[in-house]
Design an enzyme around this catalytic site. Structure first.
Site, PDB file in Angstrom:
ATOM      1  N   HIS A   1       0.813  -1.222   0.000  1.00  0.00           N
ATOM      2  CA  HIS A   1       0.000   0.000   0.000  1.00  0.00           C
ATOM      3  C   HIS A   1       0.844   1.268   0.000  1.00  0.00           C
ATOM      4  CE1 HIS A   1      -4.011  -1.884   0.779  1.00  0.00           C
ATOM      5  NE2 HIS A   1      -3.220  -2.889   1.104  1.00  0.00           N
TER       6      HIS A   1
ATOM      7  N   ASP B   1       3.403   9.495  -0.746  1.00  0.00           N
ATOM      8  CA  ASP B   1       2.223   8.728  -0.335  1.00  0.00           C
ATOM      9  C   ASP B   1       1.993   7.618  -1.349  1.00  0.00           C
ATOM     10  OD1 ASP B   1       0.002   8.159   1.227  1.00  0.00           O
ATOM     11  OD2 ASP B   1      -0.627  10.257   1.325  1.00  0.00           O
TER      12      ASP B   1
HETATM   13  P1  ADQ Z   1      -2.968   5.977   4.900  1.00  0.00           P
HETATM   14  O1  ADQ Z   1      -1.570   6.458   5.047  1.00  0.00           O
HETATM   15  O2  ADQ Z   1      -3.685   5.814   6.181  1.00  0.00           O
HETATM   16  O3  ADQ Z   1      -3.074   4.616   4.060  1.00  0.00           O
HETATM   17  P2  ADQ Z   1      -4.923   7.451   3.091  1.00  0.00           P
HETATM   18  O4  ADQ Z   1      -4.900   6.828   1.770  1.00  0.00           O
HETATM   19  O5  ADQ Z   1      -4.983   8.923   3.021  1.00  0.00           O
HETATM   20  O6  ADQ Z   1      -3.655   7.171   4.000  1.00  0.00           O
HETATM   21  O7  ADQ Z   1      -6.190   6.874   3.836  1.00  0.00           O
HETATM   22  C1  ADQ Z   1      -6.603   7.413   5.020  1.00  0.00           C
HETATM   23  C2  ADQ Z   1      -8.054   7.037   5.286  1.00  0.00           C
HETATM   24  O8  ADQ Z   1      -8.289   7.390   6.638  1.00  0.00           O
HETATM   25  C3  ADQ Z   1      -9.010   7.814   4.402  1.00  0.00           C
HETATM   26  O9  ADQ Z   1     -10.078   7.014   4.047  1.00  0.00           O
HETATM   27  C4  ADQ Z   1      -9.457   8.966   5.323  1.00  0.00           C
HETATM   28  O10 ADQ Z   1     -10.785   9.396   5.144  1.00  0.00           O
HETATM   29  C5  ADQ Z   1      -9.301   8.364   6.697  1.00  0.00           C
HETATM   30  N1  ADQ Z   1      -8.896   9.441   7.614  1.00  0.00           N
HETATM   31  C6  ADQ Z   1      -7.814  10.210   7.537  1.00  0.00           C
HETATM   32  N2  ADQ Z   1      -7.823  11.128   8.515  1.00  0.00           N
HETATM   33  C7  ADQ Z   1      -8.951  10.937   9.206  1.00  0.00           C
HETATM   34  C8  ADQ Z   1      -9.546  11.572  10.329  1.00  0.00           C
HETATM   35  N3  ADQ Z   1      -9.007  12.626  10.920  1.00  0.00           N
HETATM   36  N4  ADQ Z   1     -10.693  11.086  10.779  1.00  0.00           N
HETATM   37  C9  ADQ Z   1     -11.273  10.045  10.178  1.00  0.00           C
HETATM   38  N5  ADQ Z   1     -10.777   9.421   9.120  1.00  0.00           N
HETATM   39  C10 ADQ Z   1      -9.621   9.857   8.636  1.00  0.00           C
HETATM   40  C11 ADQ Z   1      -2.171   3.718   3.362  1.00  0.00           C
HETATM   41  C12 ADQ Z   1      -1.155   4.383   2.431  1.00  0.00           C
HETATM   42  C13 ADQ Z   1      -1.886   5.267   1.430  1.00  0.00           C
HETATM   43  C14 ADQ Z   1      -2.899   4.430   0.645  1.00  0.00           C
HETATM   44  C15 ADQ Z   1      -3.786   3.638   1.586  1.00  0.00           C
HETATM   45  C16 ADQ Z   1      -4.676   2.654   0.827  1.00  0.00           C
HETATM   46  O11 ADQ Z   1      -0.234   5.135   3.204  1.00  0.00           O
HETATM   47  O12 ADQ Z   1      -0.966   5.890   0.555  1.00  0.00           O
HETATM   48  O13 ADQ Z   1      -3.700   5.301  -0.127  1.00  0.00           O
HETATM   49  O14 ADQ Z   1      -3.007   2.891   2.507  1.00  0.00           O
HETATM   50  O15 ADQ Z   1      -3.928   1.788   0.032  1.00  0.00           O
END
Ligand code: ADQ
Length: 484
Positions: A158, A358
């Protein structure tokens, strides 16, 4: 169709997948459809022998079986906080300076993976398809192979793949390459990640590209392809509260939603917003930045540092530029229920998504999904987020260039309605085509194909549609794409 067996560091709640969002929705779907098994860490730690057992706790959920194991305190420290989050996470996000190569981390990392493999072995059936997720579990496939498992095995990463030279700074890079060679298919977020992975195999362990596009690494032939993770737009929108709790704000809002992580570029984002207000003073009192940043991995030192830095930076900018009736940066260091996020995104003129690195970044996709098509906001997106490879109609910025980001905020605020609508329409079309179900099904279709010796057209510019159709037909799965 064979049963699917998933392994990841943490398991998701299959019965509440829609609430969790992201990849869990698609995974839950597949687990239900293929009476799947999902093994992961229970999230609990302890000190008794009980914590290092190989008999998991089982839970039945909506036709799927969830199996979990606890970790000992030492495993948690060395495998989870140590090797996974203080070595692989920083290096894969090109932060070599933050990596802590401590003796003992790697051995424990492999030991935990071996324990997971030993746990899985008696639960496996001969025709199971095994899908392993993310950087915590790289050695799992090879550990299973050592135990005599010959089932088709895929791995999805991921997070991003660093350039080969950086990857090779990890002392155990050869062992990691050997572990990766245990899988039949390695799925990555972007084509740039695939290029880095192939380059790594070539440079690190004399990997060789074969005529059919696969790679020969050690004595195995493996496939490396990109499967960008998506969201399910409909269930995301359905999660919003029936009545909006958002009061129309007098100021225009930029929104940032990121876990509090040094990869997310939060200090640069705050500085860019401060610079924007300095450079374009007419916007003072008219615009605010709301940053929601829930805490994660607080026992890793680098995370405490970033928290301190952000608190002082937001205080400094607010102190310097704020007025009694206007605070420029609203910084919320707490988690927000997902259903509230739709609402917050919808009431924000700019989605300000500027990670330094990311894998994908689902917030970028969620922000676009939440916009009103008749009056959409603008996505400002870092070129170093995996999402930038797909979301070309966003305003793409360099997150290290504070001046460029400040100017881009102004461009986004002043963008006319027609241009906003055009960009939004194109972005939504991509989000719908490559949604979370497409990601899951195309990975599994590819894994089935690789295991049965067939090759599929590459996922790439010209072949996108053909590749999509072929992968879905091959999996024999109903296509949600055809209705879009
Ligand atoms: P993450 O690094 O966690 O995931 P991201 O893809 O942005 O990053 O996903 C975060 C999820 O958490 C989103 O669905 C978002 O809505 C939720 N989230 C973030 N902040 C929040 C908050 N304050 N309150 C509630 N919900 C929140 C890892 C990798 C990413 C990749 C994903 C999926 O680091 O690059 O996109 O896996 O493969």
């Amino acid at each position: 169709m064979s049963r699917i067996v998933l392994v990841s560091n943490r398991v998701g709640d299959v019965s509440k997948a829609a609430l969790a969002g992201g990849v869990v929705i698609a995974i839950a779907d597949v687990l239900r459809a293929r009476s799947g098994l999902w093994l992961g860490w229970s999230g609990k730690t302890g000190e008794k022998a009980e914590e290092t057992r190989t008999t998991p706790d089982f839970q039945e959920m909506d036709g799927a079986t969830i199996a979990t194991l606890p970790l000992s305190h030492r495993e948690y420290k060395d495998y989870y906080l140590g090797y996974s989050n203080a070595v692989l996470w920083p290096v894969f996000h090109t932060r070599l300076d933050l990596a802590q190569f401590e003796a003992g981390y790697y051995q424990r990392y492999v030991d935990v993976n071996r324990r997971f493999a030993e746990t899985l072995l008696p639960l496996l059936k001969p025709d199971d398809t095994i899908w392993v997720h993310d950087y915590h579990m790289i050695p799992l496939g090879l550990e299973l192979r050592k135990l005599g498992v010959n089932n088709p095995m895929g791995f999805f990463l991921h997070i991003p793949v660093p350039p080969a030279q950086l990857f090779m700074a990890i002392p155990e890079y050869r062992d990691l390459a050997r572990s990766l060679s245990g899988y039949d298919l390695i799925g990555l977020q972007t084509r740039a990640d695939c290029a880095n992975m192939l380059d790594f195999f070539k440079n690190a362990v004399f990997g060789r590209i074969l005529q059919d596009g696969r790679m020969r690494v050690f004595d195995r032939e493996i496939s490396v392809k990109s499967f960008p993770v998506g969201i399910d737009m409909d269930s995301f929108l359905e999660s919003r509260p029936r009545r909006s709790r958002e009061q129309p704000t007098p100021a225009t809002r930029l929104i940032g939603v990121d876990r509090l992580d040094y990869t997310k570029g939060l200090p640069q984002k705050f500085r860019a917003f401060g610079r924007f207000l300095e450079k374009y003073p007419d916007y003072r009192r008219k615009v605010i930045l709301s940053q929601i940043a829930p805490p994660t991995r607080e026992s890793v030192v680098a995370y405490a540092d970033i928290r301190n830095e952000l608190e002082s930076l937001s205080g400094m900018i607010n102190g310097r530029l704020g007025e009694l009736d206007w605070v420029p940066i609203h910084y919320i260091h707490r988690s927000t229920p997902r259903r509230m996020l739709v609402d917050v995104y919808q009431h924000s003129r700019i989605g300000f998504v500027t990670p330094l690195r990311d894998g994908m970044n689902l917030v970028a996709k969620e922000y676009v999904a939440a916009q009103d098509p008749d009056d959409p906001g603008v996505l400002v997106l870092s070129r170093f987020a995996g999402a930038a490879e797909q979301m070309k109609q966003a305003l793409i910025v360099n997150p290290y260039d504070v001046e460029e980001m400040a100017d881009t905020i102004k461009i986004a605020l002043e963008m006319g309605l027609q241009e906003r609508k055009d960009r939004h329409r194109a972005l939504v079309s991509g989000i719908r085509s490559y949604d979370t179900f497409w990601w899951c099904r195309s990975f599994l279709a590819e894994l089935d194909a690789v295991a049965s010796g067939k090759t599929l057209p590459p996922f790439g510019a010209a072949g996108d549609e053909a590749a999509k159709k072929a992968t879905i037909e091959l999996a024999g799965l109903p296509s949600r794409l055809s209705s879009n």
